[in-house]
Design a protein around this motif. Structure first.
Motif, mmCIF file in Angstrom:
data_model
loop_
_atom_site.group_PDB
_atom_site.id
_atom_site.type_symbol
_atom_site.label_atom_id
_atom_site.label_comp_id
_atom_site.label_asym_id
_atom_site.label_seq_id
_atom_site.Cartn_x
_atom_site.Cartn_y
_atom_site.Cartn_z
ATOM 1 N N GLN A 72 -17.054 1.751 5.697
ATOM 2 C CA GLN A 72 -17.175 2.731 6.777
ATOM 3 C C GLN A 72 -15.813 3.190 7.296
ATOM 4 O OE1 GLN A 72 -21.502 1.627 8.793
ATOM 5 N NE2 GLN A 72 -19.672 1.232 9.929
ATOM 6 N N LYS A 73 -14.817 2.319 7.228
ATOM 7 C CA LYS A 73 -13.510 2.682 7.789
ATOM 8 C C LYS A 73 -12.845 3.812 7.000
ATOM 9 C CE LYS A 73 -10.568 -0.475 5.150
ATOM 10 N NZ LYS A 73 -9.891 -1.778 5.122
ATOM 11 N N THR A 74 -13.328 4.088 5.778
ATOM 12 C CA THR A 74 -12.722 5.161 4.983
ATOM 13 C C THR A 74 -12.910 6.528 5.641
ATOM 14 O OG1 THR A 74 -14.713 5.402 3.604
ATOM 15 C CG2 THR A 74 -12.994 3.890 2.820
ATOM 16 N N LEU A 75 -13.853 6.627 6.566
ATOM 17 C CA LEU A 75 -14.021 7.852 7.333
ATOM 18 C C LEU A 75 -12.730 8.148 8.102
ATOM 19 C CD1 LEU A 75 -17.280 8.696 9.267
ATOM 20 C CD2 LEU A 75 -15.080 9.504 10.058
ATOM 21 N N VAL A 126 0.848 -1.203 0.000
ATOM 22 C CA VAL A 126 0.000 0.000 0.000
ATOM 23 C C VAL A 126 0.879 1.246 0.000
ATOM 24 C CG1 VAL A 126 -1.772 1.309 1.218
ATOM 25 C CG2 VAL A 126 -1.858 -1.198 1.205
ATOM 26 N N ASP A 127 0.667 2.096 -0.996
ATOM 27 C CA ASP A 127 1.397 3.362 -1.104
ATOM 28 C C ASP A 127 0.386 4.504 -0.992
ATOM 29 O OD1 ASP A 127 2.976 5.524 -1.645
ATOM 30 O OD2 ASP A 127 3.576 4.896 -3.662
ATOM 31 N N VAL A 128 0.342 5.150 0.166
ATOM 32 C CA VAL A 128 -0.663 6.187 0.404
ATOM 33 C C VAL A 128 -0.464 7.412 -0.485
ATOM 34 C CG1 VAL A 128 -1.051 5.463 2.792
ATOM 35 C CG2 VAL A 128 0.680 7.197 2.296
ATOM 36 N N TRP A 139 -7.653 11.313 8.780
ATOM 37 C CA TRP A 139 -6.186 11.344 8.795
ATOM 38 C C TRP A 139 -5.654 12.327 7.750
ATOM 39 C CZ3 TRP A 139 -3.204 9.035 4.646
ATOM 40 C CH2 TRP A 139 -1.815 9.210 4.808
ATOM 41 N N GLU A 140 -6.191 12.264 6.541
ATOM 42 C CA GLU A 140 -5.708 13.148 5.483
ATOM 43 C C GLU A 140 -5.991 14.625 5.784
ATOM 44 O OE1 GLU A 140 -5.447 11.543 1.190
ATOM 45 O OE2 GLU A 140 -7.466 11.020 1.865
ATOM 46 N N ASP A 141 -7.159 14.901 6.361
ATOM 47 C CA ASP A 141 -7.592 16.288 6.546
ATOM 48 C C ASP A 141 -7.181 16.898 7.886
ATOM 49 O OD1 ASP A 141 -8.788 16.085 4.085
ATOM 50 O OD2 ASP A 141 -10.808 15.756 4.860
ATOM 51 N N LEU A 142 -6.929 16.068 8.895
ATOM 52 C CA LEU A 142 -6.738 16.623 10.231
ATOM 53 C C LEU A 142 -5.757 15.863 11.118
ATOM 54 C CD1 LEU A 142 -7.715 18.684 12.415
ATOM 55 C CD2 LEU A 142 -9.513 17.013 12.999
ATOM 56 N N MET A 143 -5.825 14.574 11.122
ATOM 57 C CA MET A 143 -5.180 13.707 12.104
ATOM 58 C C MET A 143 -5.560 14.144 13.520
ATOM 59 S SD MET A 143 -3.825 10.943 12.549
ATOM 60 C CE MET A 143 -3.781 10.249 14.184
#
Length: 443
Positions: free
Chosen positions: A200-203, A35-37, A208-212
């Motif tokens: 649902q886990k994509t939330l 997996v490469d984010v 993480w991407e927007d705030l962490m």
């Protein structure tokens, strides 16, 4: 994607149960080493942006769910905290369940020749009705007697086949499971379907991407969303994207708090709550949810029924109209602040799971279809009639031409249709949609 029992080693593919035949809980895993984010940033926002960590499907049934906005709350200025709202009401059918359903329906399509089925207190059923319609499949929706009327209207509008059963979703779940077996239906109920939880886990990935965030407050009914968010962050740990998991906070009402009470180690109630989406007496995902909170170092909060209006109004000032089941996070936030739970630099995310537009209670629904229109529907339920005949049966001080205007408006809503013509007279009847609506209003 791999599903292997950690106890007996049995592997599963195709239709995947929540537990192995040996009784051990199952979990879906992936090859995290590949997996490469960095690839995610080049794709459109939404659930399927994270396809490496989702099940393989032949065809994606999507309405661009996910990618919902995250914005700073004015409330944070009053509390001197960094508070952010994750607005899941912006999903296609107005709730976080669209994340679940897009994945469950896309994966289940090859096994759903006879259709899909779900046991739901409202949001999942409304979502399935919409996505099944997109997939050209029937949607059988087992819902309890106590369900938000606005969600019922959604189900009807999307053509779902509604089956009313039981007092709460706890009663509906085993009934839907049996119907699925007897009729060859693909069951996407969250307690029976691990695949949908992957959606649902994509939330968690978006947070993480927007705030962490350091803390996430989650309205909790069945516990599926809480567990899904936890699984998402645990996978981010696995691939090395983060070093520490945010603390998860389960929020329930005092009248129905089986998960929160377990976390807090106190006795709780399992009674009816006006936060209907949280009215789950025996949540099957309870163990997963409790484990998620404890392993994240989080906690639980129980709020009073009278605090729900406070939460709804506070969110409205932020420009978000949330159902009671989502508004619980605001009084929970106040309680934690008062207890000194947060530090000044914490980043706190409030997950708003469903729209207030879906929580149409009976009196609100009657205000939409009421008075003369409701009487016309009742007249046409008895037998087809033409305009002047309906006017006579109404026996109201109004011009008979006004009846035709009401009929025209009811036709536009899909509640009334032409039955037949006799000379110049047009006889009208209730449509199947109109009949279902009338039954649900009078329930």
């Amino acid at each position: 994607m791999e599903v292997k029992c950690p106890r007996c080693g049995r592997t599963y593919s195709k239709v995947i149960p929540p537990k192995c035949v040996c009784g051990e809980e199952l979990e879906i895993t992936y090859d995290y080493s590949i997996v490469d984010v960095k690839r995610w940033s080049g794709r459109n926002r939404g659930v399927w942006r994270y396809k490496e960590l989702l099940p393989d499907v032949r065809k994606v049934i999507s309405m661009r769910e996910g990618g919902t906005p995250l914005f700073k709350a004015k409330l944070g200025e009053e509390l001197n905290l960094n508070i952010f709202i994750k607005d899941e009401t912006r999903n296609p059918t107005g709730s976080f369940k669209d994340r679940f359903v897009t994945v469950a329906v896309s994966y289940g399509l090859p096994y759903a020749e006879n259709g899909f089925i779900v046991a739901s207190d409202g949001n999942s059923a409304a979502s399935l009705a919409a996505y099944a319609a997109r997939a050209n499949r029937d949607a059988f929706l087992v819902v309890p007697k106590k369900v938000d009327k606005g969600k019922l209207i959604q189900m009807i509008a999307f053509g779902g086949k509604i089956i009313r059963y039981g007092e709460s979703v706890d009663d509906a779940i085993p009934y839907a499971k049996e119907l699925a077996k007897l009729n060859g239906l693909y069951d996407i109920t969250s307690s029976s379907n691990l695949i949908g939880l992957e959606g649902q886990k994509t939330l968690a990935f978006e947070l993480w991407e927007d705030l962490m965030p350091t803390h996430i407050l989650v309205p909790t009914g069945s516990g599926s969303n809480l567990y899904s968010i936890y699984k998402g962050f645990r996978e981010l740990l696995e691939i090395g994207a983060i070093e520490e998991m945010p603390r998860l906070v389960a929020v329930q009402t005092e009248r129905c708090s089986p998960i929160a009470s377990e976390i807090l180690d106190i006795s709780g109630k399992t009674e009816f709550t006006k936060a209907l989406a949280l009215y789950v007496r025996e949540p099957i995902n309870k163990e997963r949810a409790v484990r998620a909170v404890r392993e994240s170092g989080g906690t639980a909060v129980i709020v009073n029924e009278e605090e729900l209006d406070l939460g709804e109004k506070a969110l409205a000032k932020e420009g978000v109209f949330a159902e009671y089941a989502s508004a619980v996070v605001v009084p929970a936030l106040f309680k934690l602040k008062e207890d000194g739970y947060f530090e000044k630099d914490d980043k706190i995310a409030l997950v708003i799971t469903g729209s207030g537009l879906k929580s149409v209670y009976e009196e609100r629904e009657r205000s939409m279809i009421t008075g003369t229109k409701l009487e016309i529907l009742r007249i046409l339920r008895d037998s087809p009639s033409y305009g002047y005949e309906i006017w006579e049966k109404l026996a109201k001080p109004m011009k008979y031409q006004a009846v035709y205007q009401h009929i025209k408006e009811l036709q536009a809503l899909g509640l009334v249709e032409e039955a037949y013509k006799r000379g110049r007279r047009i006889y009208y009847k209730l449509s199947s949609k109109g009949l279902r609506l009338l039954e649900n209003i009078e329930e």
